[in-house]
Design a protein around this motif. Structure first.
Motif, PDB file in Angstrom:
ATOM      1  N   TYR A 123      87.467  75.339   8.098  1.00 38.28           N
ATOM      2  CA  TYR A 123      88.146  75.521   9.273  1.00 38.28           C
ATOM      3  C   TYR A 123      89.494  76.521   9.048  1.00 38.28           C
ATOM      4  O   TYR A 123      89.819  77.201   9.847  1.00 38.28           O
ATOM      5  N   ASP A 124      89.947  76.680   7.836  1.00 39.91           N
ATOM      6  CA  ASP A 124      90.694  77.818   7.367  1.00 39.91           C
ATOM      7  C   ASP A 124      90.289  79.363   7.447  1.00 39.91           C
ATOM      8  O   ASP A 124      90.951  80.037   7.169  1.00 39.91           O
ATOM      9  N   GLU A 171      88.453  82.641   8.639  1.00 39.41           N
ATOM     10  CA  GLU A 171      88.652  83.401   9.681  1.00 39.41           C
ATOM     11  C   GLU A 171      87.636  84.421   9.203  1.00 39.41           C
ATOM     12  O   GLU A 171      87.580  84.948   8.447  1.00 39.41           O
ATOM     13  N   PRO A 172      87.010  85.144  10.445  1.00 40.46           N
ATOM     14  CA  PRO A 172      86.195  86.265  10.024  1.00 40.46           C
ATOM     15  C   PRO A 172      86.975  87.469   9.400  1.00 40.46           C
ATOM     16  O   PRO A 172      86.484  87.987   8.459  1.00 40.46           O
ATOM     17  N   ASP A 214      88.638  87.174   6.972  1.00 40.42           N
ATOM     18  CA  ASP A 214      88.674  86.643   5.577  1.00 40.42           C
ATOM     19  C   ASP A 214      87.733  87.126   4.796  1.00 40.42           C
ATOM     20  O   ASP A 214      87.900  87.075   3.395  1.00 40.42           O
TER      21      ASP A 214
END
Length: 94
Positions: A71-72, A74-75, A77
């Motif tokens: 959940y941490d 993100e695209p 990243d």
């Protein structure tokens, strides 16, 4: 400007993490580590697919002794090698 010992240690740790992640990617992609730049796009330039990306994350967890919370992630990243390294660095405690 002279750097302190702590700053040098952080720089060395960052370089080491980058080296570890590049070697990890190179192994999974069966490429020479020297052919992987920090600005290379994971899915475009390197041809990584979603299964390969999961393999990278699982191998990084094993190699670095950390656990990622999906959940941490993100695209942004996982756009480039450098952004992936920055994400991994943020997940390391301390």
């Amino acid at each position: 400007m002279d750097t302190t010992g702590a700053e040098r240690m952080r720089e060395t740790a960052a370089d080491t993490l980058a080296d570890v992640m590049v070697r990890l990617l190179a192994g999974i992609l069966q490429r020479d580590p020297d052919s992987i730049s920090l600005d290379a796009q994971l899915f475009g330039d390197l041809g990584l697919d979603s299964t390969g990306f999961l393999e990278v994350l699982m191998q990084a967890e094993d190699d670095l002794g950390i656990e990622f919370d999906p959940y941490d992630l993100e695209p942004p990243d996982f756009e480039t090698v450098g952004t992936l390294i920055a994400f991994v660095r943020k997940q390391i405690p301390g």
